[in-house]
Design a protein around this motif. Structure first.
Motif, PDB file in Angstrom:
ATOM      1  N   GLY A   1       0.858  -1.291  -0.090  1.00  0.00           N
ATOM      2  CA  GLY A   1       0.090  -0.196  -0.018  1.00  0.00           C
ATOM      3  C   GLY A   1       0.828   1.199   0.142  1.00  0.00           C
ATOM      4  N   GLU A   2       1.779   1.305   0.888  1.00  0.00           N
ATOM      5  CA  GLU A   2       2.853   2.473   0.821  1.00  0.00           C
ATOM      6  C   GLU A   2       3.655   2.596  -0.450  1.00  0.00           C
ATOM      7  N   GLN A   3       3.839   1.632  -1.461  1.00  0.00           N
ATOM      8  CA  GLN A   3       4.215   1.913  -2.687  1.00  0.00           C
ATOM      9  C   GLN A   3       3.507   2.578  -3.587  1.00  0.00           C
ATOM     10  N   MET A   4       1.976   2.457  -3.293  1.00  0.00           N
ATOM     11  CA  MET A   4       0.969   2.841  -4.311  1.00  0.00           C
ATOM     12  C   MET A   4       0.904   4.389  -4.568  1.00  0.00           C
ATOM     13  N   PRO A   5       0.522   5.054  -5.518  1.00  0.00           N
ATOM     14  CA  PRO A   5       0.311   6.507  -5.337  1.00  0.00           C
ATOM     15  C   PRO A   5      -0.709   7.199  -4.758  1.00  0.00           C
TER      16      PRO A   5
END
Length: 262
Positions: A38-42
């Protein structure tokens, strides 16, 4: 509420869409692997899941106000208040709901949180949308398929690749619904985006299929149905019988619509 079956073990080493969705909504029912993805998603992903959730609330409320008191919700996700049963049972306390998801952690939360009103009923089945006959067989033990049923498939079908036969699955489910029923569906799209291929590849590398579709492809899920106004539109623009949602300065990422069975 009666759970449909005992849950299978939770795989905490692999991200799952329901738990990533929970993280993006600001929930706490996920694992480090889900948070890491989730943290890697924009940032746009968080906007999209919030818009999608708001569409679910409006569509479920519309169906209940239209007189439908039976709901089959496939791809339930981690319960987030207000959930579908809370929305529709506030309108009709006797409404009956069957929730279905393939993540066993959802079952554990469902047993504790998806509690029906005394007049109505909620039930939960751990199953995959790729097995629609299993879902229908269980749903028929709770819902009366001689009367209208609202089929809810919210942010679900973009997790199915073409080889999964998403249109055939949807057709099997819709064909089981009697006249007066409806399909509420939302789907990820990149029609309004400059595609961030790197972000898509990161998501897919987690083992989760993600298949965005354009408007014509999403519209195919509604083949043979009568579209409810305003038709198939970006999720923030779908409303019927309620005031319009607050305008948002954000790029659209979700198509949403409701179709009625003739």
């Amino acid at each position: 509420m009666a759970a449909g079956q005992a849950g299978t073990p939770v795989d905490t080493g692999r991200a799952h869409p329901a738990r990533v969705y929970d993280y993006l909504l600001g929930g706490k029912d996920h694992y480090p692997v889900d948070q890491a993805l989730g943290e890697q998603m924009p940032e746009l992903a968080k906007v999209g899941v919030a818009q999608n959730r708001a569409f679910m609330r409006r569509a479920a409320g519309w169906a209940a106000r239209s007189g439908i008191d039976q709901f089959l919700d496939i791809g339930t996700g981690i319960p987030t208040r207000p959930n579908l049963h809370q929305i529709v049972q506030e309108i009709d306390p006797a409404a009956r709901i069957v929730y279905t998801d393939n993540d066993p952690i959802v079952l554990r939360h469902a047993e504790a949180l998806l509690v029906s009103s005394p007049e109505g009923a909620t039930d939960y089945l751990e199953a995959d949308v790729r097995d629609p006959e299993k879902i229908l067989a269980h749903a028929r033990t709770v819902l009366d398929f001689e009367r209208p049923v609202a089929l809810s498939m919210i942010a679900l079908m973009h997790f199915l690749a073409e080889e999964d036969d998403p249109y055939g699955i949807a057709r099997t489910l819709v064909d089981a619904l009697p006249p007066g029923s409806c399909l509420a569906l939302s789907h990820f799209t990149v029609d309004f985006l400059v595609v961030d291929q790197e972000a898509l590849d990161r998501y897919r590398s987690s083992g989760i299929t993600l298949q965005p579709r354009d408007r014509a492809e999403v519209a195919r899920f509604f083949d043979g149905l009568d579209m409810v106004g305003p038709g198939l539109v970006p999720a923030p623009r779908w409303y019927n019988g309620t005031p319009p949602p607050e305008p948002q300065d954000a790029t659209d990422t979700i198509y949403a619509g409701v179709g009625r069975v003739r």
